[in-house]
Design a protein around this motif. Structure first.
Motif, PDB file in Angstrom:
ATOM      1  N   VAL A   1      -1.868  -0.521  -3.633  1.00  0.00           N
ATOM      2  CA  VAL A   1      -3.092   0.213  -3.338  1.00  0.00           C
ATOM      3  C   VAL A   1      -2.679   1.555  -2.744  1.00  0.00           C
ATOM      4  CG1 VAL A   1      -5.274   0.214  -2.072  1.00  0.00           C
ATOM      5  CG2 VAL A   1      -4.325  -1.943  -2.924  1.00  0.00           C
ATOM      6  N   SER A   2      -2.987   2.648  -3.432  1.00  0.00           N
ATOM      7  CA  SER A   2      -2.383   3.940  -3.113  1.00  0.00           C
ATOM      8  C   SER A   2      -3.220   4.826  -2.207  1.00  0.00           C
ATOM      9  CB  SER A   2      -2.099   4.695  -4.420  1.00  0.00           C
ATOM     10  OG  SER A   2      -3.319   5.034  -5.067  1.00  0.00           O
ATOM     11  N   THR A   3      -4.316   4.326  -1.673  1.00  0.00           N
ATOM     12  CA  THR A   3      -5.170   5.129  -0.808  1.00  0.00           C
ATOM     13  C   THR A   3      -5.765   4.243   0.266  1.00  0.00           C
ATOM     14  OG1 THR A   3      -7.011   6.723  -0.792  1.00  0.00           O
ATOM     15  CG2 THR A   3      -7.249   4.787  -2.215  1.00  0.00           C
ATOM     16  N   ARG A   4      -6.241   4.858   1.320  1.00  0.00           N
ATOM     17  CA  ARG A   4      -6.876   4.082   2.375  1.00  0.00           C
ATOM     18  C   ARG A   4      -8.342   3.878   2.029  1.00  0.00           C
ATOM     19  NH1 ARG A   4      -9.076   5.266   8.311  1.00  0.00           N
ATOM     20  NH2 ARG A   4      -9.439   3.089   8.824  1.00  0.00           N
ATOM     21  N   LEU A   5      -8.731   2.631   1.785  1.00  0.00           N
ATOM     22  CA  LEU A   5     -10.090   2.315   1.364  1.00  0.00           C
ATOM     23  C   LEU A   5     -10.982   1.914   2.535  1.00  0.00           C
ATOM     24  CD1 LEU A   5      -9.263   0.289  -1.874  1.00  0.00           C
ATOM     25  CD2 LEU A   5     -10.197   2.613  -1.729  1.00  0.00           C
ATOM     26  N   GLY A   6     -10.411   1.625   3.705  1.00  0.00           N
ATOM     27  CA  GLY A   6     -11.217   1.153   4.820  1.00  0.00           C
ATOM     28  C   GLY A   6     -11.645  -0.284   4.597  1.00  0.00           C
ATOM     29  N   ALA A   7     -12.184  -0.900   5.630  1.00  0.00           N
ATOM     30  CA  ALA A   7     -12.531  -2.314   5.544  1.00  0.00           C
ATOM     31  C   ALA A   7     -13.567  -2.594   4.460  1.00  0.00           C
ATOM     32  CB  ALA A   7     -13.031  -2.794   6.909  1.00  0.00           C
ATOM     33  N   ASP A   8     -14.577  -1.739   4.334  1.00  0.00           N
ATOM     34  CA  ASP A   8     -15.628  -1.987   3.336  1.00  0.00           C
ATOM     35  C   ASP A   8     -15.079  -1.863   1.915  1.00  0.00           C
ATOM     36  OD1 ASP A   8     -17.429  -2.383   5.384  1.00  0.00           O
ATOM     37  OD2 ASP A   8     -18.276  -0.358   5.275  1.00  0.00           O
ATOM     38  N   GLY A   9     -14.293  -0.823   1.666  1.00  0.00           N
ATOM     39  CA  GLY A   9     -13.720  -0.666   0.341  1.00  0.00           C
ATOM     40  C   GLY A   9     -12.768  -1.791  -0.012  1.00  0.00           C
TER      41      GLY A   9
ATOM     42  N   THR B   1       0.830  -1.212   0.000  1.00  0.00           N
ATOM     43  CA  THR B   1       0.000   0.000   0.000  1.00  0.00           C
ATOM     44  C   THR B   1       0.858   1.252   0.000  1.00  0.00           C
ATOM     45  OG1 THR B   1      -0.055   0.370   2.395  1.00  0.00           O
ATOM     46  CG2 THR B   1      -1.615  -1.251   1.511  1.00  0.00           C
ATOM     47  N   TYR B   2       0.147   2.373   0.034  1.00  0.00           N
ATOM     48  CA  TYR B   2       0.755   3.687   0.180  1.00  0.00           C
ATOM     49  C   TYR B   2       1.777   3.698   1.316  1.00  0.00           C
ATOM     50  CZ  TYR B   2      -2.688   4.025   3.967  1.00  0.00           C
ATOM     51  OH  TYR B   2      -3.425   3.793   5.094  1.00  0.00           O
ATOM     52  N   PHE B   3       2.780   4.570   1.175  1.00  0.00           N
ATOM     53  CA  PHE B   3       3.844   4.806   2.167  1.00  0.00           C
ATOM     54  C   PHE B   3       4.627   3.532   2.488  1.00  0.00           C
ATOM     55  CE2 PHE B   3       5.063   7.490   6.097  1.00  0.00           C
ATOM     56  CZ  PHE B   3       5.888   8.301   5.329  1.00  0.00           C
TER      57      PHE B   3
END
Length: 681
Positions: A589-597, A496-498
């Motif tokens: 994955v370049s953004t925080r989508l949260g559990a649902d996303g 993921t990001y960072f």
């Protein structure tokens, strides 16, 4: 190791240790009159208790003065427990020094980064690096070990208690001297240290070891590598204390296993437990639920991570709560069924012991409102009846003892040094939460009904077809090679990001982000795009991102774009990518989508590996499935994550715990757990 702890108390017809799960609590008889002890052991027999942790906070009672000792009461308690079939995990009693010691030697007290002394009156008021404290503590340990070396109740040693819970970071002069010694051992020369710390910045170059200090309160942001090294050092200092006590115990009682209770749970990040695991004969953990929308997912995640730290082998749940705790803003009692569900979720993830803080609820002191196995209301209470019912369930589950976690197709990589480094100051955002990002991926997999293991760096990554490495910020060159090899040889990496941004010295990998993983992922990011609190961006697959975005340029022709930003500064640019490499792949994955996303995205990420849920479609998300495997069989644990009744059809096996409906399907009441056993081939 754990399954044989009570071998002195119970053996099978062939004389071999009988498999059993351990059940008990911290026991503090010194808080109660002698007549209460008899009632305690009677109720322990009634509840099925077979082990207790004893003498954890007893230093002042055992050693009331520098040259005074009082073991008579402890001798009596040890004898009484043994007579009633209860084994003792005996603490070394060093967790809280007595008033006479801190009065005579106030130099053992910890100091904050502001130079404030932490005074007695609570607990853990000692410096991990204090030679004076170490001398007195080891004297106590030797006295304890010598006195109880041959006692038949002794089944294990419990070093200190929750090492580092309140004193992980000490900035005293003792700590400064020990930190300098640690730095000499790590770097060898000042030139190497100056390079690692990047001291050319802000005129920080050191010319003498004596100039080096812990990162005390400064005029601005302290040197980031100095901060990171101090975190490493502080974890190592506590580990060194563990080793020192262990050395005495192994010298005096070489046949008695030694452990200490970790605290694998959110917010407890100062101790690198993956690094500590090799120092104990079996891993033990304390865990408490912190109310949140994902609280039961977090319990499962932490139990799973504890199993990962233990290498998949059985471990000991040393503490959790029967009901409410005392230290949260609002302390909620557990609802019916939650005591058993919480306990059995830990067992599902490898715990061979289920223990609580504490046996009898205190009448006085800071934890008097913390629940216990015997509450203030006494044995005639719903809580004690629930405790006794759990004891019966654990007896039924005796065949599970000694079995190991069956590896899952998905692994989530959890890395303490990335946790430390990614959340330091002077970063693109102060809103990043490493633990939360890892938990979101875990929650998403639970929602899909997919089993996953939470693993640590240094483990065999090839055991998992998919390896998810969220915010793997700190990536040394060797780890980058390992991840590349993993993907090229058929594994499917998701990060993921960072991630991949810095090396072990917290130096940025130059040439564009994600640094050490840039070529593997086939992308390049020139500048980070963190988002202010509350701002989100839409993805073209209808997902919504927050916290972070990246301006991604695809650099490898084979890299696929799985999703693009639809809104925001980087609208039209890639948001999720995947690059095939060798017989595997690497996704970003370049953004925080949260559990649902993430639950919406994960099927596409898992598809190349062929990972799917083993559960019937109608119960995915409602039921968590976990598997243990051993000589006694293959044990499928089914945990009802909901407050509604759930029926799980189509499963074969002997139902050890739980029930079935008229059609033979497993019937789970709200917040219920079932366990099925099938033979192992």
């Amino acid at each position: 190791m754990i399954s044989t702890l009570l071998s002195r108390q119970q053996r099978g017809p062939d004389g071999a240790p009988a498999p059993r799960l351990l059940f008990g609590a911290d026991y503090n008889p010194e808080q109660w009159p002698r007549e209460v002890w008899e009632e305690d052991v009677r109720l322990m027999r009634e509840a099925g208790v077979n082990v207790v942790s004893l003498a954890i906070f007893s230093w002042a009672r055992i050693q009331p003065g520098p040259d005074a000792w009082d073991f008579a009461w402890l001798d009596e308690v040890m004898d009484l427990l043994h007579e009633n079939g209860v084994g003792v995990d005996l603490a070394t009693a060093t967790a809280s020094p007595p008033p006479w010691l801190t009065t005579a030697h106030p130099e053992i007290l910890p100091v904050t980064d502001r130079g404030e002394t932490l005074w007695p009156g609570a607990r853990q008021h000692w410096r991990p690096t204090s030679p004076v404290f170490r001398e007195h503590a080891l004297r106590l340990v030797r006295e304890m070990a010598t006195r109880y070396a041959g006692h038949p109740a002794l089944v294990a040693w419990h070093v200190n208690n929750e090492l580092g819970c309140h004193n992980v970071y000490d900035y005293s002069d003792d700590a400064a001297r020990a930190f300098r010694d640690w730095l000499r051992a790590r770097y060898g020369t000042l030139d190497a240290l100056n390079h690692a710390w990047g001291t050319a910045f802000w005129s920080q170059r050191y010319s003498d070891w004596e100039q080096l200090l812990p990162p005390r309160l400064a005029a601005s942001h302290p040197n980031p590598t100095q901060q990171l090294d101090f975190k490493r050092f502080s974890s190592d200092a506590l580990k060194d204390h563990l080793r020192a006590e262990r050395a005495v115990l192994r010298e005096v009682t070489p046949g008695v296993p030694v452990t200490t209770n970790f605290m694998v749970m959110p917010g407890t990040k100062g101790m690198n437990y993956a690094d500590w695991a090799g120092e104990v004969d079996f891993v033990a953990n304390d865990h408490y639920v912190v109310p949140s929308p994902q609280d039961r997912d977090e319990l499962s995640f932490s139990a799973n991570l504890t199993s990962g730290i233990a290498g998949g082998r059985p471990w000991f749940l040393m503490e959790h709560s029967t009901s409410a705790v005392n230290w949260q803003p609002v302390n909620l009692a557990k609802r019916p069924g939650e005591l058993a569900r919480d306990s059995l979720t830990h067992v599902a993830h490898g715990a061979d012991a289920v223990c609580f803080f504490q046996w009898r609820q205190s009448a006085a002191g800071a934890e008097k409102y913390h629940s216990a196995m015997v509450p203030h209301a006494g044995a005639d209470s719903d809580l004690f009846r629930a405790v006794t019912a759990l004891g019966d369930t654990l007896k039924t589950l005796a065949p599970v003892a000694g079995s190991e976690r069956e590896p899952a197709g998905v692994g989530i990589l959890f890395d303490w040094e990335s946790w430390w480094a990614s959340e330091q100051d002077s970063h693109p955002t102060s809103l990043l939460d490493y633990h939360q990002e890892a938990l979101d991926w875990y929650s998403a997999l639970l929602a899909l009904g997919i089993r996953a293991d939470v693993v640590t760096t240094g483990t065999d990554l090839s055991r998992h077809r998919v390896l998810i490495a969220p915010v793997l910020h700190l990536v040394p060159a060797e780890l980058a090679k390992d991840l590349t090899r993993y993907a090229e040889q058929g594994g499917h990496l998701v990060t993921t990001y960072f991630s991949g941004v810095v090396d072990e010295n917290d130096h940025v990998w130059l040439g564009g982000y994600p640094g050490a993983l840039r070529d593997l992922l086939g992308i390049r990011v020139e500048e980070f795009g963190p988002l202010p609190a509350g701002r989100t961006v839409a993805l073209d697959d209808a997902g919504t991102g927050g916290l972070w975005t990246d301006h991604i340029t695809v650099t490898a022709p084979e890299t696929e774009v799985l999703a693009r930003y639809r809104t925001g500064t980087y609208a039209g640019h890639p948001a999720v990518t995947r690059r095939p490499t060798g017989s595997g792949s690497a996704a970003y994955v370049s953004t925080r989508l949260g559990a649902d996303g993430l639950a919406s995205l994960l099927p596409r990420l898992l598809e190349p590996a062929g990972v799917v849920s083993e559960l019937p479609a109608e119960v995915r998300g409602s039921v968590e499935a976990t598997v243990r495997r051993g000589p006694g069989g293959r044990f499928l644990f089914l945990v009802n994550r909901t407050d509604e009744a759930v029926t799980v059809p189509g499963l074969a096996g002997e139902v050890l715990v739980g029930g079935t409906d008229a059609d033979g399907a497993v019937a789970l009441a709200p917040r219920d757990v079932a366990v099925l056993r099938t033979p192992t081939g």
